[in-house]
Design a protein around this motif. Structure first.
Motif: not given
Length: 224
Positions: A128, A131, A134
């Motif tokens: 992940c 993400e 982000h």
């Protein structure tokens, strides 16, 4: 590159700019690697002109540079580079945090908390990192937005591409997600209490810690 398809709505140079930038961030183009315009033009089946324009934009952002032999080379970070980037961030983002703590609405403070909760949820998943990066960027970006200061935002935006490059490196290592998240919580709690001096100081400490870690990563990877 086989998954890349030309999109008609966007100018070609902008599409190639986005694609080459993605290739740099994902490591398909390595730090210090040469980018050959003629080769890219052949692979994308276009003329060199939009490739050259895309390279010009990437050079402006600092993600590539043209060496003394006129070769296009991918950005290869040094300790001095990351120090300069993070010293700028400390100056700009500490002030942004102070200003946002004073000016952010209660709804905006709640939105920051939502990002932190979302980060906690994502952190327990596997594979992940994109993400998490982000969400990390969102936390910092939102603080800058909440200053309501367009000129300050413009100054910080100019560093965005190099900061993103550094963020990718910064997430390398054990427990990095939990350490970064803990520091973000510290900043947030002080912002929630409207402790602008404390929040600003916590942002500086957070970025100082990131800088120390980045230097360790650079030493391990022999980038510098």
């Amino acid at each position: 590159m086989s998954d890349f398809k030309v999109q008609k709505p966007l100018p070609y140079y902008e599409q190639f700019y986005n694609q080459i930038k993605k290739m740099i961030f994902t490591g398909k183009f390595k730090p210090g690697q040469r980018i050959v315009e003629t080769q890219l033009a052949k692979e994308f089946n276009v003329s060199k002109s939009p490739i050259r324009e895309a390279i010009r934009l990437l050079e402006k952002e600092g993600l590539v540079h043209v060496d003394e032999k006129s070769r296009v080379m991918v950005y290869n970070p040094t300790v001095r580079d990351v120090e300069e980037i993070y010293f700028c961030r400390m100056a700009l983002e500490s002030f942004a945090t102070k200003l946002a703590t004073e000016k952010a609405s209660e709804e905006e403070i709640s939105q920051l908390e939502h990002v932190l909760k979302k980060t906690e949820e994502v952190a327990v998943k596997e594979n992940c990192q994109d993400e998490l990066i982000h969400l990390n960027e969102s936390f910092h970006y939102m603080i800058v937005e909440y200053t309501k200061n367009a000129r300050l935002k413009k100054q910080i935006d100019e560093l965005n591409s190099l900061v993103h490059f550094c963020r990718i490196l910064n997430f390398r290592g054990e427990e990095r997600t939990s350490i970064i998240l803990s520091q973000h919580h510290d900043i947030f709690e002080k912002m929630k209490k409207r402790d602008k001096e404390g929040a600003s100081a916590s942002m500086v400490q957070h970025l100082e810690h990131d800088l120390v870690h980045l230097k360790e990563v650079l030493a391990e990877q022999d980038y510098s």
